[in-house]
Design a protein around this motif. Structure first.
Motif, PDB file in Angstrom:
ATOM      1  N   PHE A 232     -43.896   4.908  -6.902  1.00 42.73           N
ATOM      2  CA  PHE A 232     -42.478   4.763  -6.583  1.00 42.73           C
ATOM      3  C   PHE A 232     -41.649   4.727  -7.861  1.00 42.73           C
ATOM      4  N   LEU A 233     -42.061   3.903  -8.823  1.00 42.92           N
ATOM      5  CA  LEU A 233     -41.309   3.776 -10.069  1.00 42.92           C
ATOM      6  C   LEU A 233     -41.268   5.100 -10.825  1.00 42.92           C
ATOM      7  N   GLU A 234     -42.405   5.776 -10.871  1.00 43.33           N
ATOM      8  CA  GLU A 234     -42.464   7.065 -11.570  1.00 43.33           C
ATOM      9  C   GLU A 234     -41.512   8.074 -10.933  1.00 43.33           C
ATOM     10  N   SER A 235     -41.496   8.109  -9.608  1.00 45.82           N
ATOM     11  CA  SER A 235     -40.636   9.049  -8.892  1.00 45.82           C
ATOM     12  C   SER A 235     -39.159   8.746  -9.123  1.00 45.82           C
ATOM     13  N   ILE A 236     -38.768   7.489  -8.959  1.00 45.38           N
ATOM     14  CA  ILE A 236     -37.365   7.103  -9.127  1.00 45.38           C
ATOM     15  C   ILE A 236     -36.936   7.262 -10.581  1.00 45.38           C
ATOM     16  N   ARG A 237     -37.830   6.948 -11.500  1.00 43.97           N
ATOM     17  CA  ARG A 237     -37.502   7.094 -12.926  1.00 43.97           C
ATOM     18  C   ARG A 237     -37.175   8.549 -13.265  1.00 43.97           C
ATOM     19  N   LYS A 238     -37.993   9.466 -12.765  1.00 46.01           N
ATOM     20  CA  LYS A 238     -37.747  10.889 -13.020  1.00 46.01           C
ATOM     21  C   LYS A 238     -36.417  11.326 -12.422  1.00 46.01           C
ATOM     22  N   GLN A 239     -36.151  10.895 -11.198  1.00 44.92           N
ATOM     23  CA  GLN A 239     -34.918  11.322 -10.522  1.00 44.92           C
ATOM     24  C   GLN A 239     -33.675  10.809 -11.236  1.00 44.92           C
ATOM     25  N   LEU A 240     -33.698   9.536 -11.620  1.00 44.32           N
ATOM     26  CA  LEU A 240     -32.520   8.948 -12.261  1.00 44.32           C
ATOM     27  C   LEU A 240     -32.331   9.478 -13.677  1.00 44.32           C
ATOM     28  N   THR A 241     -33.448   9.671 -14.389  1.00 43.55           N
ATOM     29  CA  THR A 241     -33.366  10.212 -15.745  1.00 43.55           C
ATOM     30  C   THR A 241     -32.752  11.600 -15.728  1.00 43.55           C
ATOM     31  N   ASN A 253     -39.002  -0.677 -16.922  1.00 48.61           N
ATOM     32  CA  ASN A 253     -39.211  -1.099 -15.538  1.00 48.61           C
ATOM     33  C   ASN A 253     -37.977  -0.759 -14.707  1.00 48.61           C
ATOM     34  N   LEU A 254     -38.053  -1.025 -13.401  1.00 50.00           N
ATOM     35  CA  LEU A 254     -36.981  -0.624 -12.499  1.00 50.00           C
ATOM     36  C   LEU A 254     -35.673  -1.330 -12.830  1.00 50.00           C
ATOM     37  N   SER A 255     -35.745  -2.610 -13.145  1.00 48.05           N
ATOM     38  CA  SER A 255     -34.537  -3.372 -13.441  1.00 48.05           C
ATOM     39  C   SER A 255     -33.810  -2.806 -14.656  1.00 48.05           C
ATOM     40  N   THR A 256     -34.557  -2.515 -15.720  1.00 49.14           N
ATOM     41  CA  THR A 256     -33.960  -1.947 -16.943  1.00 49.14           C
ATOM     42  C   THR A 256     -33.412  -0.555 -16.668  1.00 49.14           C
ATOM     43  N   LEU A 257     -34.142   0.224 -15.882  1.00 47.79           N
ATOM     44  CA  LEU A 257     -33.706   1.577 -15.541  1.00 47.79           C
ATOM     45  C   LEU A 257     -32.372   1.551 -14.809  1.00 47.79           C
ATOM     46  N   LEU A 258     -32.249   0.651 -13.839  1.00 47.88           N
ATOM     47  CA  LEU A 258     -31.004   0.559 -13.071  1.00 47.88           C
ATOM     48  C   LEU A 258     -29.840   0.107 -13.941  1.00 47.88           C
ATOM     49  N   GLN A 259     -30.134  -0.754 -14.916  1.00 46.60           N
ATOM     50  CA  GLN A 259     -29.094  -1.203 -15.835  1.00 46.60           C
ATOM     51  C   GLN A 259     -28.590  -0.031 -16.685  1.00 46.60           C
ATOM     52  N   LYS A 260     -29.532   0.816 -17.137  1.00 53.85           N
ATOM     53  CA  LYS A 260     -29.147   1.998 -17.909  1.00 53.85           C
ATOM     54  C   LYS A 260     -28.270   2.924 -17.065  1.00 53.85           C
ATOM     55  N   GLY A 285     -48.237 -10.941  -6.072  1.00 51.33           N
ATOM     56  CA  GLY A 285     -47.025 -11.493  -5.478  1.00 51.33           C
ATOM     57  C   GLY A 285     -45.801 -10.700  -5.893  1.00 51.33           C
ATOM     58  N   GLY A 286     -44.651 -11.339  -5.778  1.00 48.69           N
ATOM     59  CA  GLY A 286     -43.403 -10.679  -6.152  1.00 48.69           C
ATOM     60  C   GLY A 286     -42.853  -9.811  -5.052  1.00 48.69           C
ATOM     61  N   ASN A 287     -41.704  -9.220  -5.328  1.00 49.60           N
ATOM     62  CA  ASN A 287     -41.043  -8.364  -4.347  1.00 49.60           C
ATOM     63  C   ASN A 287     -41.820  -7.074  -4.104  1.00 49.60           C
ATOM     64  N   ILE A 288     -41.698  -6.579  -2.896  1.00 51.04           N
ATOM     65  CA  ILE A 288     -42.334  -5.308  -2.563  1.00 51.04           C
ATOM     66  C   ILE A 288     -41.766  -4.208  -3.457  1.00 51.04           C
ATOM     67  N   LEU A 289     -42.640  -3.338  -3.961  1.00 51.09           N
ATOM     68  CA  LEU A 289     -42.283  -2.256  -4.886  1.00 51.09           C
ATOM     69  C   LEU A 289     -41.581  -2.784  -6.139  1.00 51.09           C
ATOM     70  N   ASP A 290     -41.745  -4.077  -6.382  1.00 52.49           N
ATOM     71  CA  ASP A 290     -41.142  -4.719  -7.564  1.00 52.49           C
ATOM     72  C   ASP A 290     -39.625  -4.549  -7.595  1.00 52.49           C
ATOM     73  N   PRO A 292     -35.926  -5.441  -7.964  1.00 49.98           N
ATOM     74  CA  PRO A 292     -35.311  -6.515  -8.758  1.00 49.98           C
ATOM     75  C   PRO A 292     -34.624  -7.556  -7.874  1.00 49.98           C
ATOM     76  N   THR A 293     -34.616  -8.784  -8.329  1.00 48.65           N
ATOM     77  CA  THR A 293     -33.907  -9.847  -7.597  1.00 48.65           C
ATOM     78  C   THR A 293     -32.405  -9.761  -7.842  1.00 48.65           C
TER      79      THR A 293
END
Length: 524
Positions: A232-241, A253-260, A285-290, A292-293
């Protein structure tokens, strides 16, 4: 030179294209045009300018003059090569969009011509890019490597066929999109989740939103193994980049990516669609698909999932982060869902190119009123689109003689077999599970947790664990203050009744049958 190419293509095209009957004849025109331009039809040139010209000929025969005028512009040619070199087709589209919008400022310019011709510019740019890549490959020149992924959709090519399949014949669901729109208007960021039983159309809703809004997405698919957090992270990272032309995102990570991304939104909003959280495989544990909170302003997630127990939600957010669920099973949406189901049946009956005529013939041969047909099939569907997806084609094929629709289509049988496996019914040992499922299938009343445990002669907590595991396949209903259970769809219940493991004549069920009968007659 591009002016000469434009004149040659349009002149030859005007005289020849009306007579084109097939691809072979079109190819003859391409060859003739290349020769007219003193280019070798068997071997493209190896330089960028030459490949551009060659590709323009192969692409341009039969095209509207307005789109060919666009490609002859030096600014457009330069923008194309820049996007090609950077593997960023979206940046090419953006540059063309800017160019055409600038042209619109003056009356009767190219921008106006293309707008008035209603040319799908995105589609044309994508087609030309693929023609260029095809020619570049034939040169075998290293100058054109690596070949870019020339996909103008913001979503990955791997999901394209799924999206197109899901939106085929899509009807209704306006209430879902309206609720999501209200959520965006009321929250500066957040998570919006659509919850519903298997087959209620959650993936279709996700696909439709992605198709209409061209937004980043990820579809979790257990059968293909595309259901893990790292994928999931790899796919979203490519799309957003790619979309925002970000740099240095390989390891974030996803949180840093979304901030960028948020730093590039410029007041716009970003919606990321993630389908089928229930299919995610994730340890720890943690959130599903990590997830961000916390989320940056302007960032929203549209999620879908099947029903779940609270302890399996795995989506915790910080105060102030918007979070809403829309449960398609809720009473306030049942009528709206039924309207959508009837609209879909009506579309299949009246307008579907594959089955419409055959369905009309079936109805007419049996002297059935169309409205009655729609109403009866809607009743059978219980607002389940997956049921309709398999049953309506089978009606069209003549596999049913009347509207009793007793036999399940093969496709639906396969779909329910997946349910069976997910319920753990092929695992060993599963004796206790089989007994609990037998009770749910054979009970003539809606049993509560305690009743099921009593009939099964099992511990209440053990039965509760099984019911929680099966939550996506069950319906819950409060009866006289008690929570009672049943199978979520009548057709799935029919499927289960046909399973040998649940045959009520098995010795395994003798005592269970007796206890169920005693309780039934005790109430008489």
């Amino acid at each position: 030179m591009l002016d000469d190419i434009f004149k040659t293509i349009t002149n030859i095209g005007k005289s020849a294209v009306p007579q084109i009957l097939n691809a072979a004849q079109r190819n003859e025109i391409v060859v003739k045009t290349l020769k007219e331009l003193k280019l070798d039809p068997t071997q493209p040139p190896k330089d960028v300018d030459g490949v551009y010209v060659y590709a323009l000929v192969e692409y341009g025969v039969g095209k509207d003059e307005q789109i060919l005028k666009l490609f002859r512009e030096k600014e457009i040619k330069n923008a194309f090569w820049s996007a090609y070199s950077a593997n960023s087709p979206i940046s090419f589209f953006n540059e063309v969009d800017k160019f055409l919008n600038w042209e619109l400022k003056d009356w009767n310019t190219l921008g106006n011509e293309i707008k008035e011709s209603q040319i799908n510019v995105r589609s044309e740019l994508e087609e030309f890019g693929r023609a260029f890549i095809d020619v570049a490959k034939r040169t075998k020149s290293p100058e054109f490597k690596p070949y870019p992924d020339w996909n103008f959709d913001e979503y990955p090519a791997e999901f394209k066929s799924l999206i197109m399949e899901k939106i085929k014949g899509f009807c209704g669901r306006e209430f879902v999109f309206k609720e999501f729109g209200n959520f965006i208007n009321k929250n500066s960021h957040g998570y919006f989740t659509v919850v519903g039983d298997a087959g209620m159309g959650k993936s279709a809703i996700a696909a439709k939103y992605v198709y209409d809004h061209k937004c980043p997405c990820h579809f979790n698919i257990r059968a293909d193994g595309r259901n893990r957090p790292e994928l999931f992270l790899e796919s979203i990272r490519k799309q957003l980049t790619r979309r925002y032309e970000l740099g240095n995102t390989d390891k974030v990570n996803l949180s840093t990516l979304l901030q960028k991304v948020s730093e590039n939104l410029g007041g716009q909003k970003l919606v990321i669609v993630v389908d089928a959280l229930d299919e995610v495989e994730q340890t720890g544990g943690g959130n599903i698909l990590d997830f961000p909170t916390t989320l940056p302003d302007g960032v929203y997630f549209l999620l879908t999932r099947r029903p779940y127990e609270r302890e399996n939600k795995r989506l915790n957010v910080s105060p102030g982060v918007g979070m809403t669920e829309l449960d398609l099973r809720a009473s306030q949406y049942r009528g709206l869902s039924r309207d959508d189901v009837k609209e879909y049946i009506g579309f299949m009956l009246n307008d579907d190119p594959d089955y419409g005529v055959k369905l009309q013939n079936w109805v007419q041969e049996r002297d059935i009123n169309k409205e009655y047909f729609i109403e009866q099939v809607a009743n059978k569907s219980e607002n389940n689109f997956m049921y309709l997806r398999y049953v309506l084609p089978d009606i069209a094929k003549g596999n049913y003689q009347d509207l009793s629709l007793k036999e399940l289509p093969d496709g639906l049988q396969d779909y329910y077999q997946q349910h069976w496996v997910r319920m753990g019914m092929e695992d060993k040992p599963q004796k206790d599970k089989v007994i609990v499922l037998f009770i749910l299938v054979e009970s003539r009343t809606l049993p509560s947790l305690e009743i099921i445990a009593e009939w099964a002669q099992q511990d209440v907590s053990d039965v509760e664990d099984v019911l929680k595991e099966w939550v996506e396949f069950l319906s819950k209903q409060e009866v006289e203050g008690e929570l009672c259970y049943s199978i979520y769809h009548a057709s799935f219940l029919d499927f289960l009744k046909g399973k040998r493991k649940l045959d009520n004549t098995r010795k395994l069920f003798e005592e269970v049958n007796a206890r169920m009968a005693d309780d039934l007659y005790a109430d008489v």
